[in-house]
Design an enzyme around this catalytic site. Structure first.
Site, short mmCIF file in Angstrom:
data_model
loop_
_atom_site.label_atom_id
_atom_site.label_comp_id
_atom_site.label_asym_id
_atom_site.label_seq_id
_atom_site.Cartn_x
_atom_site.Cartn_y
_atom_site.Cartn_z
N TYR A 1 121.44 42.33 -44.39
CA TYR A 1 121.25 43.35 -43.43
C TYR A 1 120.26 42.91 -42.58
O TYR A 1 119.67 41.88 -42.88
CB TYR A 1 120.92 44.73 -44.07
CG TYR A 1 119.26 44.85 -44.59
CD1 TYR A 1 118.35 45.07 -43.93
CD2 TYR A 1 119.27 44.56 -46.06
CE1 TYR A 1 117.12 44.80 -44.21
CE2 TYR A 1 118.13 44.45 -46.78
CZ TYR A 1 116.81 44.54 -45.80
OH TYR A 1 115.69 44.37 -46.17
N MET B 1 133.29 29.25 1.51
CA MET B 1 133.79 29.52 2.80
C MET B 1 134.45 30.80 3.13
O MET B 1 135.13 31.39 1.94
CB MET B 1 134.68 28.35 3.20
CG MET B 1 134.91 28.31 4.86
SD MET B 1 136.08 27.24 5.40
CE MET B 1 137.58 28.05 5.31
N HIS C 1 106.05 35.76 -17.10
CA HIS C 1 105.20 36.68 -17.90
C HIS C 1 105.66 38.08 -17.72
O HIS C 1 105.94 38.99 -18.54
CB HIS C 1 103.91 36.38 -17.32
CG HIS C 1 103.10 37.20 -18.21
ND1 HIS C 1 102.24 38.43 -17.66
CD2 HIS C 1 102.29 37.45 -19.42
CE1 HIS C 1 101.73 39.21 -18.47
NE2 HIS C 1 101.62 38.44 -19.64
N LYS D 1 141.36 32.75 -7.43
CA LYS D 1 142.28 33.70 -6.65
C LYS D 1 143.37 32.95 -6.58
O LYS D 1 144.40 33.48 -6.76
CB LYS D 1 141.41 33.30 -5.04
CG LYS D 1 142.04 34.32 -4.25
CD LYS D 1 141.42 34.15 -2.71
CE LYS D 1 140.08 35.16 -2.70
NZ LYS D 1 139.18 34.65 -1.62
N ARG E 1 142.03 30.48 2.68
CA ARG E 1 141.24 31.21 1.60
C ARG E 1 140.47 30.38 0.58
O ARG E 1 141.18 29.72 -0.43
CB ARG E 1 141.73 32.32 0.76
CG ARG E 1 142.72 33.12 1.91
CD ARG E 1 143.79 33.93 1.18
NE ARG E 1 142.97 35.29 0.73
CZ ARG E 1 143.34 36.27 -0.18
NH1 ARG E 1 144.66 36.15 -0.71
NH2 ARG E 1 142.64 37.14 -0.57
N ARG F 1 141.96 40.53 -9.24
CA ARG F 1 141.16 39.90 -10.30
C ARG F 1 140.52 41.02 -11.32
O ARG F 1 140.82 42.30 -11.02
CB ARG F 1 139.86 39.11 -9.40
CG ARG F 1 139.15 40.15 -8.68
CD ARG F 1 138.27 39.66 -7.90
NE ARG F 1 137.87 40.33 -6.65
CZ ARG F 1 137.16 39.91 -5.77
NH1 ARG F 1 136.75 38.82 -5.57
NH2 ARG F 1 136.82 41.02 -4.55
N SER G 1 112.76 40.59 -47.84
CA SER G 1 112.84 40.80 -46.50
C SER G 1 112.06 39.88 -45.62
O SER G 1 110.58 39.77 -45.80
CB SER G 1 112.29 42.20 -46.58
OG SER G 1 112.37 42.64 -45.09
N CYS H 1 113.10 42.23 -41.38
CA CYS H 1 112.54 43.42 -40.71
C CYS H 1 111.75 43.00 -39.63
O CYS H 1 110.99 44.08 -39.14
CB CYS H 1 111.86 44.37 -41.72
SG CYS H 1 110.25 43.32 -42.49
N GLY I 1 128.89 32.29 -1.38
CA GLY I 1 128.48 31.23 -0.63
C GLY I 1 129.45 30.12 -0.34
O GLY I 1 129.52 29.10 0.42
P1 ADP Z 1 137.26 37.60 0.06
O1 ADP Z 1 136.88 36.74 -0.96
O2 ADP Z 1 135.86 37.88 1.07
O3 ADP Z 1 137.63 38.69 -0.54
P2 ADP Z 1 139.75 36.79 0.80
O4 ADP Z 1 140.17 35.54 1.00
O5 ADP Z 1 140.29 37.83 -0.09
O6 ADP Z 1 138.19 36.66 1.15
O7 ADP Z 1 140.20 37.53 2.52
C1 ADP Z 1 139.34 38.29 3.17
C2 ADP Z 1 140.28 39.37 3.84
O8 ADP Z 1 141.33 38.89 4.52
C3 ADP Z 1 140.78 40.21 2.83
O9 ADP Z 1 140.92 41.74 3.39
C4 ADP Z 1 142.15 40.03 2.50
O10 ADP Z 1 142.89 41.06 1.90
C5 ADP Z 1 142.55 39.58 4.10
N1 ADP Z 1 143.55 38.37 3.95
C6 ADP Z 1 143.54 37.34 3.39
N2 ADP Z 1 144.62 36.34 3.42
C7 ADP Z 1 145.66 37.19 4.07
C8 ADP Z 1 146.72 37.34 4.48
N3 ADP Z 1 147.58 36.12 4.32
N4 ADP Z 1 147.52 38.33 5.15
C9 ADP Z 1 146.58 39.13 5.38
N5 ADP Z 1 145.53 39.62 5.09
C10 ADP Z 1 144.91 38.33 4.26
MG MG Z 2 139.36 39.21 -1.39
MG MG Z 3 135.40 34.85 0.02
#
Ligand code: ADP
Ligand code: MG
Ligand code: MG
Length: 914
Positions: free
Chosen positions: A888, A113, A469, A32, A102, A346, A800, A868, A111
């Site tokens: 082949y 945060m 299995h 990210k 984020r 992404r 073969s 084969c 999993g």
């Molecule tokens: P996830 O991995 O769950 O997508 P994100 O980090 O992308 O988590 O964020 C969750 C939501 O919060 C997303 O919709 C994202 O666009 C929004 N978001 C994150 N950071 C900001 C920000 N700085 N301003 C506005 N929206 C945000």
């Molecule tokens: Mg996101």
């Molecule tokens: Mg997330």
């Protein structure tokens, strides 16, 4: 100088320089963060921010949860830079900067945060913002979100503790929707949330914005070692030492009125691959609202009316991102008062169909090369496209209606719909006697269950993994299968299963997606398009063939093949051969002749032939009757494969396989004897069959040994082959027969039989007055033949590899016994890394193959070598065949497209031209 632990988004080039390359930058900043930096670098509007590195995360975790030296100071300094570029100040009531926190590891993974929004708000800043925005409702909505998210995500308080007061509050006020809440309400709720934190934690919600930032940063680090994250990494095979990055980013707001909005989109359709934007947005909303499905979202295209300027810019940015990444992107964006901001990009996840279409389209658009297109598609994607699949829209609808029942490991691809039965006997009975579509459900399966599994359209187990299995058997037979759906509790006595409180009774319909591991209630429609209908896949495979046929792509001694592998098919009948050819096979690598002996009108003649014993004339009479049948079989095959080689294997199995079952016959005879009756014919037959009895038929009188003992059978077969080829040639086609002698162990076996057969071939061609190319060769199934391949190749014109038998004899396993008794455990416990009957054991069987090729070509340099066995359709084994110089691989017609792609992958991976 201490380490650099923190990078501003605009410092991504420094990160890349430090890490060595882009992959390194992704590892350092997390996916990210690296992409936020990359978008900033190419001039896409991204709210300013910073990334704390994965190295800092690892240092923190190794150092008893202490920030490494200098990190926090660098984070503060970077915040100053963010303040400068936004013109706002963190914690300042007159002009406040708010940020989100984020998480983001190298691979996106569940999993980790959850994101915390609106960090930097406190009582004072909130008041200031109300003055600034003149929108108290907006401000206190943002503030209560922060306190809630901070409490649950950062401090780990149960969500329920925040949801409950909100529900109670709304009820008291008589509100149904959150939208009815006014400024005062949100303000009151913020206070209640603060009280929740005080009560649960014993301290106040931190009013100091920097304290908020610090705790949030730490919480992201700690989430790397959360249970869910560890479990996921174990399941997905992601290393535990990668660490996660922390992204702190300036907040932008999509909920500041009708000129603001937010959305998520793919740059192409992830279901079909079509080159159109695909996604949803909402005006006057925050990120989560779009995904949460509280309000009805709008299609991206409608944005052209709602926010024309932002939409135009959005389209341009999508193009820019695709041109830059050369991949379909999955993006998040927010419009704040008409200004567009990109928040994430992404590579987009997509269906197998879209993977192929996008790869082909991007090649045609000049974005990527054919080689890149080929590399992007996995053999398993092609496999998926050749199996029935669920209708994409119908499956999505089922998901939205909450019909997903469970999920587990996607053990064997394809879609299956049927009624649930909880044991193999019932499953088989319902399928065979009632003609029902059946899904067999068990906690796990055992060899006794195989009849039910084969009768089923799909299989579901609640226990076991990808090598259990159930998984092994399902893949083997192409039955869609999901294993290890651990949320499912099966009550075999009550004949029902439950997930949560949803109950599925025996006989109920479910839909099993073996490609994704999902299980749904009810029937979801499926479709299975033919290869010919899938034009992009056909194009992609033709590129794969181009790559494989590049001369010089393999480096070998002179006369060895220096192009890549060809793909041939195993086919016994003309219809199979035609399918194989339409799927792109360039020859028949194995036609088994004994199947033809089992057909009802022929079997009695075959039995007469066997029972003739020493009576050579009687045997010949029976064989004379079989000859026309065999000739007709081969005729169709040569015609279908005109111009391409067809390898026909002479009779292989032990003769008792053609006889009635010995035990049944014995019972019948004894029954008669007990009643005092006499069945002289049956008695005679029984004693003849008893005479054929062997204690280990797999290693007994079969293959070339049978031909040495009874040359009349193969003489008839060779005559049939050459008469058919001659007839086909006379009709204007181009037959290329290759006669294969099975189970050679000693070259003298070939010395004995092959000249006799060659004489017949020559005689037939002379009789018919035609000539055509042909070869005589042998299967390599016995280790001794491989070890003496130099001698064998003096007589045999081709090899073969029959890798099923070769694996059995090299390991000393009988496959059936091994798979029933110990192989599953061996693979589960890692005693064997892989099932050697599925993937060639490179260290043992594979080495023997390599030696065989080298020795064989030492006496006959142009020796044609192929495979084969079933391994010929397995991508990992195909790569090995490429590496050791086979000409082949030959596999089942249905696997040919998969093998064509795998052959190209092998050629690119080991490209000698690079
Ligand atoms: P996830 O991995 O769950 O997508 P994100 O980090 O992308 O988590 O964020 C969750 C939501 O919060 C997303 O919709 C994202 O666009 C929004 N978001 C994150 N950071 C900001 C920000 N700085 N301003 C506005 N929206 C945000
Ligand atoms: Mg996101
Ligand atoms: Mg997330």
């Amino acid at each position: 100088m201490s380490n650099k632990w923190v990078y501003l988004f605009e410092e991504v080039s420094d990160a890349e320089k430090y890490a060595g390359n882009w992959e390194g930058a992704r590892a350092l900043l997390g996916g990210k963060g690296a992409n936020l930096g990359e978008m900033t670098r190419i001039g896409v509007p991204v709210p300013p921010g910073l990334t704390v590195t994965t190295e800092a995360c690892n240092a923190y975790l190794e150092n008893n949860n202490q920030f490494p030296e200098g990190m926090w100071e660098q984070e503060l300094e970077a915040m100053k830079a963010v303040e400068k570029s936004t013109g706002k100040k963190f914690g300042d009531k007159g002009n406040p900067l708010l940020v989100s926190c984020r998480s983001g590891a190298k691979f996106s993974m569940p999993g980790m945060m959850d994101t915390v929004l609106n960090i930097g708000l406190n009582d004072e800043v909130a008041e200031g913002m109300v003055e600034l925005t003149e929108d108290a409702r907006f401000v206190y909505d943002a503030y209560r979100r922060l306190v809630h998210m901070f409490g649950s995500v950062v401090l780990g308080i149960d969500d329920e503790a925040f949801e409950h007061p909100l529900d109670e509050y709304k009820e008291k006020k008589g509100y149904k929707l959150d939208t009815e809440m006014i400024a005062e309400d949100w303000k009151a709720l913020t206070e209640m949330y603060k009280a929740v934190i005080k009560e649960q934690m014993g301290f106040d919600f931190p009013q100091d914005p920097y304290e908020q930032l610090k705790l949030a940063t730490e919480a992201v680090f700690k989430s790397w070692n959360g249970k869910r994250a560890i479990d996921y990494r174990n399941a997905a095979g992601i290393a535990h030492d990668l660490g996660t990055g922390v992204n702190i980013q300036t907040m932008v707001f999509g909920n500041m009125g009708d000129t603001s909005g937010t959305g998520v989109a793919f740059t192409r359709d992830p279901a079909t691959g079509e080159n159109v934007n695909y996604g949803d947005y909402l005006m006057n909303a925050q990120g989560e609202d779009v995904v949460a499905g509280i309000r009805n979202t709008k299609k991206i295209a409608e944005m052209s009316a709602d926010s024309p300027a932002a939409y135009k810019e959005f389209l341009a940015i999508c193009d820019k991102l695709e041109n830059h990444y050369k991949e379909m992107q999955d993006v998040e964006f927010t419009i704040e008062r008409g200004k567009l901001w990109m928040l994430q990009t992404r590579d987009g996840k997509r269906t197998a169909k879209a993977i192929v279409k996008i790869a082909v389209d991007m090649t045609n658009e000049g974005l990527i090369t054919k080689e890149q297109a080929i590399k992007r598609v996995k053999p398993s994607d092609v496999d998926t496209l050749l199996h029935p699949q669920f209708d994409f829209e119908a499956k999505k609808a089922a998901q939205e209606e909450g019909k997903q029942f469970a999920s587990g490991v996607n053990a064997s691809p394809g879609a299956a719909v049927g009624r649930v039965y909880f044991d193999a006997d019932t499953a088989e009975k319902m399928a065979k006697e009632e003609g029902q579509d059946v899904i067999m459900v068990r906690p796990f399966t055992k060899p006794d269950d195989v009849h039910g599994m084969l009768a089923a359209k799909g299989i579901l187990t609640s226990e076991g993994g990808a090598t259990s299995h159930a998984a092994v058997v399902a893949r083997q037979f192409g039955v869609p299968c999901v294993v290890g759906a651990s949320m499912v509790r099966i009550n075999l006595e009550a004949r029902r299963m439950m997930a949560g409180d949803v109950v599925v009774n025996e006989g109920d319909w479910i839909s099993v997606d073996g490609t994704t591991g999902e299980v749904f209630l009810g029937e979801i429609p499926t479709s299975s398009p033919s290869l010919e209908e899938q034009t992009e896949l056909m194009t992609l495979l033709s590129w794969a063939d181009e790559i494989s046929s590049t001369e010089g792509i393999r480096e070998f001694p002179k006369e060895w093949p220096t192009r890549g592998l060809q793909v041939w098919a195993n086919a016994d009948y003309p219809a199979d051969a035609r399918r194989a050819r339409s799927y792109g096979a360039q020859g028949i690598g194995l036609c088994r002749t004994e199947h033809m002996f089992f057909e009802p009108e022929r079997l009695p003649i075959v039995q007469d032939m066997i029972l003739a014993g020493d009576d050579v004339a009687a045997r010949q009479a029976a064989l004379d009757k079989l000859l026309p049948y065999q000739r007709a079989d081969f005729d169709g095959l040569f015609e279908a494969m005109t111009g391409l080689p067809v390898i026909i294997r002479l009779i292989d199995p032990p003769l008792h396989e053609f006889m009635p079952d010995e035990r049944e016959l014995l019972e019948e005879v004894i029954g008669a004897r007990v009643k005092g009756e006499e069945l002289p014919e049956k008695e005679a037959l029984l004693s003849d069959i008893e005479a054929l009895h062997e204690s280990n038929p797999m290693m007994g009188l079969r293959g070339v040994r049978l031909s040495v003992m009874m040359p009349e059978i193969v003489s008839m077969q060779v005559r049939a082959i050459f008469e058919a080829a001659a007839d086909v040639k006379l009709r204007g086609f181009e037959p290329k027969p290759e006669v294969m002698i099975p189970l050679t162990g000693h070259v003298n076996e070939l010395h004995f039989i092959q000249p006799k057969l060659e004489e017949i071939a020559a005689a037939v061609m002379k009789e018919k007055g035609v000539e055509f190319e042909y070869k005589f060769g042998t299967m390599i199934e016995i280790p001794r033949a491989g070890l003496t391949a130099d001698q064998v190749a003096e007589t045999a014109e081709f090899f073969s590899f029959g890798t099923n038998d070769l694996t059995q004899f090299t390991f000393g396993y009988s496959r059936d016994d091994a798979e029933r008794n110990f192989l599953v455990k061996y693979v589960e416990d890692g005693i064997l890394p892989l099932n050697p009957f599925q993937t060639i054991d490179r260290d043992g069987v594979g080495q023997l193959m390599k030696l065989t090729v080298e020795k064989g070509r030492s006496t006959r340099p142009e020796l044609e070598c192929g495979i084969c066995g079933e391994h010929g359709g397995d991508p990992n084994s195909i790569e090995w065949c490429h590496m050791i110089g086979l000409n082949y691989v030959s596999c089942s017609p249905f696997r040919v497209p998969v093998a064509r792609l795998a052959a190209a992958h092998a050629a690119l991976t080991h490209n000698a031209k690079k």
